[in-house]
Scaffold this motif. Structure first.
Motif, short mmCIF file in Angstrom:
data_model
loop_
_atom_site.label_atom_id
_atom_site.label_comp_id
_atom_site.label_asym_id
_atom_site.label_seq_id
_atom_site.Cartn_x
_atom_site.Cartn_y
_atom_site.Cartn_z
N VAL A 208 0.83 -1.20 0.00
CA VAL A 208 0.00 0.00 0.00
C VAL A 208 0.87 1.26 0.00
N VAL A 209 1.87 1.32 0.89
CA VAL A 209 2.69 2.54 0.94
C VAL A 209 3.53 2.67 -0.33
N PHE A 210 3.92 1.53 -0.95
CA PHE A 210 4.60 1.58 -2.24
C PHE A 210 3.71 2.23 -3.29
N MET A 211 2.45 1.78 -3.36
CA MET A 211 1.53 2.30 -4.35
C MET A 211 1.22 3.78 -4.12
N ILE A 212 1.09 4.16 -2.85
CA ILE A 212 0.81 5.56 -2.53
C ILE A 212 2.01 6.43 -2.89
N ALA A 213 3.22 5.97 -2.53
CA ALA A 213 4.42 6.75 -2.84
C ALA A 213 4.58 6.93 -4.34
N ALA A 214 4.29 5.87 -5.11
CA ALA A 214 4.43 5.95 -6.56
C ALA A 214 3.39 6.87 -7.18
N SER A 215 2.16 6.80 -6.69
CA SER A 215 1.08 7.58 -7.30
C SER A 215 1.01 9.02 -6.78
N GLN A 216 1.63 9.28 -5.62
CA GLN A 216 1.54 10.60 -5.00
C GLN A 216 2.89 11.31 -4.94
N ILE A 217 3.86 10.89 -5.76
CA ILE A 217 5.21 11.45 -5.67
C ILE A 217 5.20 12.96 -5.84
N SER A 218 4.42 13.48 -6.76
CA SER A 218 4.39 14.93 -6.98
C SER A 218 3.85 15.66 -5.76
N LEU A 219 2.85 15.06 -5.11
CA LEU A 219 2.28 15.66 -3.91
C LEU A 219 3.27 15.63 -2.76
N VAL A 220 4.04 14.53 -2.65
CA VAL A 220 5.06 14.43 -1.60
C VAL A 220 6.08 15.54 -1.77
N LEU A 221 6.51 15.79 -3.00
CA LEU A 221 7.50 16.83 -3.25
C LEU A 221 6.93 18.22 -2.95
N GLU A 222 5.65 18.42 -3.26
CA GLU A 222 5.02 19.71 -3.00
C GLU A 222 4.90 20.01 -1.51
N THR A 223 4.63 18.98 -0.72
CA THR A 223 4.42 19.18 0.72
C THR A 223 5.66 18.90 1.55
N GLY A 224 6.80 18.66 0.89
CA GLY A 224 8.02 18.30 1.61
C GLY A 224 8.45 19.32 2.64
N SER A 225 8.17 20.60 2.38
CA SER A 225 8.59 21.64 3.32
C SER A 225 7.84 21.55 4.65
N MET A 226 6.69 20.86 4.64
CA MET A 226 5.89 20.72 5.86
C MET A 226 6.39 19.59 6.76
N LEU A 227 7.19 18.69 6.21
CA LEU A 227 7.56 17.48 6.95
C LEU A 227 8.31 17.75 8.25
N PRO A 228 9.26 18.71 8.32
CA PRO A 228 9.93 18.97 9.60
C PRO A 228 8.96 19.35 10.72
N MET A 229 7.99 20.22 10.41
CA MET A 229 7.01 20.59 11.43
C MET A 229 6.14 19.40 11.81
N LEU A 230 5.76 18.59 10.83
CA LEU A 230 4.98 17.40 11.12
C LEU A 230 5.77 16.43 12.00
N LEU A 231 7.07 16.33 11.75
CA LEU A 231 7.92 15.47 12.58
C LEU A 231 7.88 15.93 14.03
N VAL A 232 7.94 17.23 14.24
CA VAL A 232 7.87 17.77 15.61
C VAL A 232 6.53 17.44 16.25
N ILE A 233 5.44 17.66 15.53
CA ILE A 233 4.10 17.42 16.07
C ILE A 233 3.91 15.95 16.42
N PHE A 234 4.29 15.06 15.51
CA PHE A 234 4.07 13.63 15.76
C PHE A 234 5.01 13.11 16.85
N SER A 235 6.20 13.67 16.97
CA SER A 235 7.12 13.27 18.04
C SER A 235 6.58 13.73 19.40
N LEU A 236 6.06 14.96 19.45
CA LEU A 236 5.47 15.45 20.69
C LEU A 236 4.28 14.59 21.09
N TYR A 237 3.52 14.15 20.11
CA TYR A 237 2.39 13.27 20.41
C TYR A 237 2.86 11.98 21.08
#
Length: 322
Positions: A208-237
């Motif tokens: 499933v994650v393989f298929m999502i990564a392959a089909s959503q690669i452009s979206l991953v690149l677009e939202t990449g700048s958000m990942l550091p903040m998401l890492l902080v939020i999910f780690s705090l959780y």
């Protein structure tokens, strides 16, 4: 062998994501096919996972009331308040905020059991509690979304998309899994089929994650700048989940094993159950898919840390139990 696969599953998922992104980048023409195939694969994943939850023995889950009250209070009252606080740190993007809420508001019912077993928790109670967690999250999620995002957002943007996915991709596998378990009760010779299905969630989730990564690669690149903040939020959780587990273990005077079970329950989320809901949303909410997949990876690394540190963080209080 299965325990080894589950223990090292994070590396399998990372490999699957890397391979998916590479193929999606090199062969973008395959993404439409992968998006089409994703739905039946998700249905199989949910069915295989639900068969590992003792749906036909729901009554036995209510026997240890002290543990269950702590479990429900933590998962459905305290941790949602933690999510509300963490959303104050989230980017203003509504899709990102929705993804965070979706994935953090639903407790896990599958690898929560695996990590509880690996981490020295009470796996028997984890198994017994899973039907409670599953049913309550289905009931409570719409209420949480209404409280956090308002009635208009839930009805106009989510309602028409959630209901078909819920009935077609979540409720149908759930009912089929219940029927499978009833069949095994009548014919114990089929028990091996349930065990065999228990091998499927990890490799299918990797697919499933393989298929999502392959089909959503452009979206991953677009939202990449958000990942550091998401890492902080999910780690705090994950940190908050341990602190809440320690608090409730003390308040309810639970033995160490059950305290660890609380921590694994509060820390693990049902990402693959809400994933179909996010995928079904209009393009406006597409970033929620990346958020949910990213959370599952952070969580898996967090569970590795839990396995190492929880024995020292949540100690037994068995002297209070008579």
């Amino acid at each position: 062998m299965r325990a080894t696969l589950e223990k090292h599953q994070v590396w399998l998922y990372l490999l699957a994501i890397a391979a998916g992104m590479a193929i999606g980048w090199a062969r973008p023409e395959v993404t439409a096919l992968l998006e089409y195939l994703l739905w039946p694969v998700l249905g199989l994943l949910l069915y295989a996972t639900f068969t590992q939850v003792p749906l036909t023995h729901l009554a036995t889950a209510f026997r240890d009331m002290r543990f269950n009250v702590a479990l429900v209070l933590g998962n459905f009252v305290i941790m949602p308040l933690v999510v509300w606080l963490l959303l104050l740190l989230a980017p203003a993007d509504p899709a990102i905020r929705l993804g965070i809420a979706l994935v953090l508001l639903v407790p896990c019912t599958d690898w929560f059991i695996s990590f509880t077993h690996l981490g020295g928790g009470d796996s028997a109670r984890a198994i017994a509690a899973s039907p409670i967690l599953l049913i309550l999250q289905i009931v409570m999620l719409p209420l949480y979304l209404w409280l956090l995002f308002g009635e208009d957002v839930v009805i106009t943007s989510l309602g028409g998309h959630f209901l078909p996915v819920f009935f077609g991709l979540i409720l149908a596998p759930l009912v089929l899994a219940w029927l499978t378990e009833k069949a095994v009760e009548r014919r114990p010779a089929l028990t091996g089929q349930i065990r065999a299905l228990g091998w499927l969630p990890v490799p299918i989730l990797a697919l499933v994650v393989f298929m999502i990564a392959a089909s959503q690669i452009s979206l991953v690149l677009e939202t990449g700048s958000m990942l550091p903040m998401l890492l902080v939020i999910f780690s705090l959780y994950l940190v908050a989940a341990v602190l809440v587990a320690r608090l409730l273990s003390s308040v309810f005077r639970l033995p160490g094993q059950r305290g660890k079970t609380l921590a694994f329950s509060f820390g693990t989320r049902n990402s693959f159950v809400v994933l179909p809901l996010a995928i079904a949303l209009p393009d406006l909410w597409a970033s929620a898919v990346v958020v949910i997949v990213f959370q599952s990876l952070v969580e898996l690394f967090g569970m590795t840390a839990y396995l190492k540190w929880l024995p020292g963080l949540i100690v037994g209080t068995d002297r209070h139990i008579h």
